[in-house]
Design a protein around this motif. Structure first.
Motif, PDB file in Angstrom:
ATOM      1  N   GLU A 175       8.433   1.184 -24.951  1.00 27.79           N
ATOM      2  CA  GLU A 175       9.112   1.503 -23.689  1.00 27.79           C
ATOM      3  C   GLU A 175       9.375   0.240 -22.878  1.00 27.79           C
ATOM      4  OE1 GLU A 175       7.440   6.001 -22.734  1.00 27.79           O
ATOM      5  OE2 GLU A 175       6.154   4.258 -22.301  1.00 27.79           O
ATOM      6  N   VAL A 176       8.407  -0.665 -22.868  1.00 23.67           N
ATOM      7  CA  VAL A 176       8.586  -1.941 -22.157  1.00 23.67           C
ATOM      8  C   VAL A 176       9.713  -2.741 -22.811  1.00 23.67           C
ATOM      9  CG1 VAL A 176       7.504  -4.138 -21.527  1.00 23.67           C
ATOM     10  CG2 VAL A 176       6.209  -2.010 -21.329  1.00 23.67           C
ATOM     11  N   LYS A 177       9.723  -2.791 -24.152  1.00 25.70           N
ATOM     12  CA  LYS A 177      10.790  -3.516 -24.857  1.00 25.70           C
ATOM     13  C   LYS A 177      12.156  -2.926 -24.535  1.00 25.70           C
ATOM     14  CE  LYS A 177       8.244  -5.250 -28.825  1.00 25.70           C
ATOM     15  NZ  LYS A 177       8.034  -5.141 -30.285  1.00 25.70           N
ATOM     16  N   ALA A 178      12.251  -1.599 -24.491  1.00 24.49           N
ATOM     17  CA  ALA A 178      13.527  -0.951 -24.188  1.00 24.49           C
ATOM     18  C   ALA A 178      13.975  -1.265 -22.757  1.00 24.49           C
ATOM     19  CB  ALA A 178      13.411   0.564 -24.385  1.00 24.49           C
ATOM     20  N   LEU A 179      13.043  -1.246 -21.814  1.00 21.69           N
ATOM     21  CA  LEU A 179      13.365  -1.582 -20.430  1.00 21.69           C
ATOM     22  C   LEU A 179      13.843  -3.022 -20.326  1.00 21.69           C
ATOM     23  CD1 LEU A 179      13.390  -1.022 -17.366  1.00 21.69           C
ATOM     24  CD2 LEU A 179      10.935  -1.600 -17.354  1.00 21.69           C
ATOM     25  N   MET A 180      13.122  -3.943 -20.951  1.00 22.17           N
ATOM     26  CA  MET A 180      13.505  -5.359 -20.901  1.00 22.17           C
ATOM     27  C   MET A 180      14.846  -5.586 -21.604  1.00 22.17           C
ATOM     28  SD  MET A 180      11.263  -6.772 -19.021  1.00 22.17           S
ATOM     29  CE  MET A 180      11.820  -8.462 -19.236  1.00 22.17           C
ATOM     30  N   ALA A 181      15.095  -4.865 -22.697  1.00 18.11           N
ATOM     31  CA  ALA A 181      16.377  -4.987 -23.399  1.00 18.11           C
ATOM     32  C   ALA A 181      17.522  -4.506 -22.504  1.00 18.11           C
ATOM     33  CB  ALA A 181      16.347  -4.204 -24.703  1.00 18.11           C
ATOM     34  N   ALA A 182      17.316  -3.403 -21.799  1.00 17.80           N
ATOM     35  CA  ALA A 182      18.354  -2.886 -20.903  1.00 17.80           C
ATOM     36  C   ALA A 182      18.618  -3.862 -19.759  1.00 17.80           C
ATOM     37  CB  ALA A 182      17.935  -1.519 -20.356  1.00 17.80           C
ATOM     38  N   PHE A 183      17.559  -4.400 -19.170  1.00 21.08           N
ATOM     39  CA  PHE A 183      17.724  -5.359 -18.075  1.00 21.08           C
ATOM     40  C   PHE A 183      18.409  -6.630 -18.585  1.00 21.08           C
ATOM     41  CE2 PHE A 183      16.144  -8.814 -15.309  1.00 21.08           C
ATOM     42  CZ  PHE A 183      16.648  -8.361 -14.098  1.00 21.08           C
ATOM     43  N   GLY A 184      17.966  -7.131 -19.723  1.00 21.87           N
ATOM     44  CA  GLY A 184      18.560  -8.343 -20.292  1.00 21.87           C
ATOM     45  C   GLY A 184      20.024  -8.158 -20.636  1.00 21.87           C
ATOM     46  N   ALA A 185      20.387  -7.021 -21.219  1.00 20.30           N
ATOM     47  CA  ALA A 185      21.782  -6.757 -21.566  1.00 20.30           C
ATOM     48  C   ALA A 185      22.640  -6.694 -20.308  1.00 20.30           C
ATOM     49  CB  ALA A 185      21.899  -5.457 -22.364  1.00 20.30           C
ATOM     50  N   ALA A 186      22.138  -6.037 -19.273  1.00 15.66           N
ATOM     51  CA  ALA A 186      22.877  -5.945 -18.013  1.00 15.66           C
ATOM     52  C   ALA A 186      23.039  -7.331 -17.388  1.00 15.66           C
ATOM     53  CB  ALA A 186      22.161  -5.004 -17.044  1.00 15.66           C
ATOM     54  N   PHE A 187      21.981  -8.132 -17.434  1.00 21.07           N
ATOM     55  CA  PHE A 187      22.017  -9.481 -16.859  1.00 21.07           C
ATOM     56  C   PHE A 187      23.044 -10.336 -17.596  1.00 21.07           C
ATOM     57  CE2 PHE A 187      20.387 -13.413 -15.143  1.00 21.07           C
ATOM     58  CZ  PHE A 187      19.854 -13.034 -13.922  1.00 21.07           C
ATOM     59  N   ARG A 188      23.004 -10.305 -18.931  1.00 23.29           N
ATOM     60  CA  ARG A 188      23.947 -11.111 -19.717  1.00 23.29           C
ATOM     61  C   ARG A 188      25.390 -10.660 -19.501  1.00 23.29           C
ATOM     62  NH1 ARG A 188      19.708 -10.465 -23.025  1.00 23.29           N
ATOM     63  NH2 ARG A 188      20.674  -8.771 -24.215  1.00 23.29           N
ATOM     64  N   ALA A 189      25.590  -9.361 -19.296  1.00 24.12           N
ATOM     65  CA  ALA A 189      26.934  -8.817 -19.094  1.00 24.12           C
ATOM     66  C   ALA A 189      27.429  -8.998 -17.661  1.00 24.12           C
ATOM     67  CB  ALA A 189      26.946  -7.337 -19.463  1.00 24.12           C
ATOM     68  N   GLY A 190      26.559  -9.432 -16.759  1.00 26.87           N
ATOM     69  CA  GLY A 190      26.946  -9.564 -15.365  1.00 26.87           C
ATOM     70  C   GLY A 190      27.140  -8.219 -14.689  1.00 26.87           C
ATOM     71  N   ASP A 191      26.380  -7.212 -15.114  1.00 25.22           N
ATOM     72  CA  ASP A 191      26.494  -5.849 -14.597  1.00 25.22           C
ATOM     73  C   ASP A 191      25.373  -5.588 -13.591  1.00 25.22           C
ATOM     74  OD1 ASP A 191      26.565  -3.095 -14.145  1.00 25.22           O
ATOM     75  OD2 ASP A 191      27.008  -2.619 -16.245  1.00 25.22           O
ATOM     76  N   ALA A 192      25.659  -5.808 -12.318  1.00 20.01           N
ATOM     77  CA  ALA A 192      24.646  -5.662 -11.262  1.00 20.01           C
ATOM     78  C   ALA A 192      24.160  -4.225 -11.148  1.00 20.01           C
ATOM     79  CB  ALA A 192      25.197  -6.144  -9.928  1.00 20.01           C
ATOM     80  N   ASP A 193      25.049  -3.252 -11.345  1.00 23.94           N
ATOM     81  CA  ASP A 193      24.653  -1.846 -11.242  1.00 23.94           C
ATOM     82  C   ASP A 193      23.636  -1.480 -12.327  1.00 23.94           C
ATOM     83  OD1 ASP A 193      26.418  -1.575  -9.104  1.00 23.94           O
ATOM     84  OD2 ASP A 193      28.009  -0.702 -10.347  1.00 23.94           O
ATOM     85  N   ALA A 194      23.923  -1.877 -13.560  1.00 21.14           N
ATOM     86  CA  ALA A 194      23.014  -1.561 -14.659  1.00 21.14           C
ATOM     87  C   ALA A 194      21.688  -2.311 -14.516  1.00 21.14           C
ATOM     88  CB  ALA A 194      23.667  -1.884 -16.004  1.00 21.14           C
ATOM     89  N   ALA A 195      21.732  -3.552 -14.050  1.00 21.78           N
ATOM     90  CA  ALA A 195      20.498  -4.312 -13.832  1.00 21.78           C
ATOM     91  C   ALA A 195      19.656  -3.649 -12.752  1.00 21.78           C
ATOM     92  CB  ALA A 195      20.817  -5.757 -13.458  1.00 21.78           C
ATOM     93  N   ALA A 196      20.293  -3.248 -11.641  1.00 23.35           N
ATOM     94  CA  ALA A 196      19.567  -2.616 -10.538  1.00 23.35           C
ATOM     95  C   ALA A 196      18.959  -1.274 -10.961  1.00 23.35           C
ATOM     96  CB  ALA A 196      20.484  -2.435  -9.339  1.00 23.35           C
ATOM     97  N   ALA A 197      19.584  -0.597 -11.912  1.00 23.03           N
ATOM     98  CA  ALA A 197      19.047   0.681 -12.391  1.00 23.03           C
ATOM     99  C   ALA A 197      17.692   0.506 -13.075  1.00 23.03           C
ATOM    100  CB  ALA A 197      20.036   1.345 -13.344  1.00 23.03           C
ATOM    101  N   CYS A 198      17.364  -0.705 -13.482  1.00 24.82           N
ATOM    102  CA  CYS A 198      16.086  -0.994 -14.144  1.00 24.82           C
ATOM    103  C   CYS A 198      14.968  -1.295 -13.141  1.00 24.82           C
ATOM    104  CB  CYS A 198      16.244  -2.191 -15.083  1.00 24.82           C
ATOM    105  SG  CYS A 198      17.418  -1.937 -16.423  1.00 24.82           S
ATOM    106  N   LEU A 199      15.291  -1.383 -11.865  1.00 28.19           N
ATOM    107  CA  LEU A 199      14.343  -1.840 -10.848  1.00 28.19           C
ATOM    108  C   LEU A 199      13.725  -0.689 -10.078  1.00 28.19           C
ATOM    109  CD1 LEU A 199      16.562  -4.664  -9.292  1.00 28.19           C
ATOM    110  CD2 LEU A 199      15.051  -4.808 -11.292  1.00 28.19           C
ATOM    111  N   ALA A 200      12.450  -0.840  -9.720  1.00 30.58           N
ATOM    112  CA  ALA A 200      11.789   0.097  -8.815  1.00 30.58           C
ATOM    113  C   ALA A 200      12.395  -0.078  -7.421  1.00 30.58           C
ATOM    114  CB  ALA A 200      10.287  -0.181  -8.774  1.00 30.58           C
ATOM    115  N   ASP A 201      12.299   0.952  -6.600  1.00 32.94           N
ATOM    116  CA  ASP A 201      12.847   0.892  -5.236  1.00 32.94           C
ATOM    117  C   ASP A 201      12.291  -0.293  -4.448  1.00 32.94           C
ATOM    118  OD1 ASP A 201      14.386   3.158  -5.645  1.00 32.94           O
ATOM    119  OD2 ASP A 201      12.933   4.501  -4.708  1.00 32.94           O
TER     120      ASP A 201
END
Length: 128
Positions: free
Chosen positions: A5-31
């Protein structure tokens, strides 16, 4: 969280970061996500971002700069998962806000829980 689960979360955050997708990156963050950036002014701890919304706003600006050919790029990353802590090592190159060239090795220390990133504390080793 399990290691997968941690690997999947980090993969999603990393993919969003590399793609420059602020919305997808923010979706990985706690409030109440906290990001300690490696540099800042007036505080030896660097610049702090507090909360998902503040981080989302910062990422939109940062990704716009990168799309315009400014800012920094990351490479050569490796990750180690230690329970609810993730260590991410990488190389960072580019230009600082003041135009100074950056070529550094970095380390991010993440905390994770309940499927979200709780914090990111970033450190860079500068070569002068």
């Amino acid at each position: 969280m399990t290691e997968s689960e941690v690997k999947a979360l980090m993969a999603a955050f990393g993919a969003a970061f590399r793609a420059g997708d602020a919305d997808a990156a923010a979706a990985c963050l706690a409030d109440d996500f906290i990001w300690q950036l490696p540099a800042g002014t007036g505080d030896p701890r660097g610049k702090w971002l507090q909360g998902r919304e503040a981080t989302h706003s910062y990422l939109r600006e940062r990704f716009a700069e990168q799309a315009a050919g400014q800012g920094v790029r990351f490479s050569d990353s490796s990750m180690e998962i230690l329970g609810d802590v993730v260590l991410l090592r990488y190389r960072v190159r580019g230009k600082a806000e003041d135009g100074r060239a950056i070529d550094a090795m970095g380390l991010d220390v993440f905390r994770v829980a309940d499927g979200k990133l709780l914090s990111k504390d970033a450190y860079w080793k500068y070569v002068t």
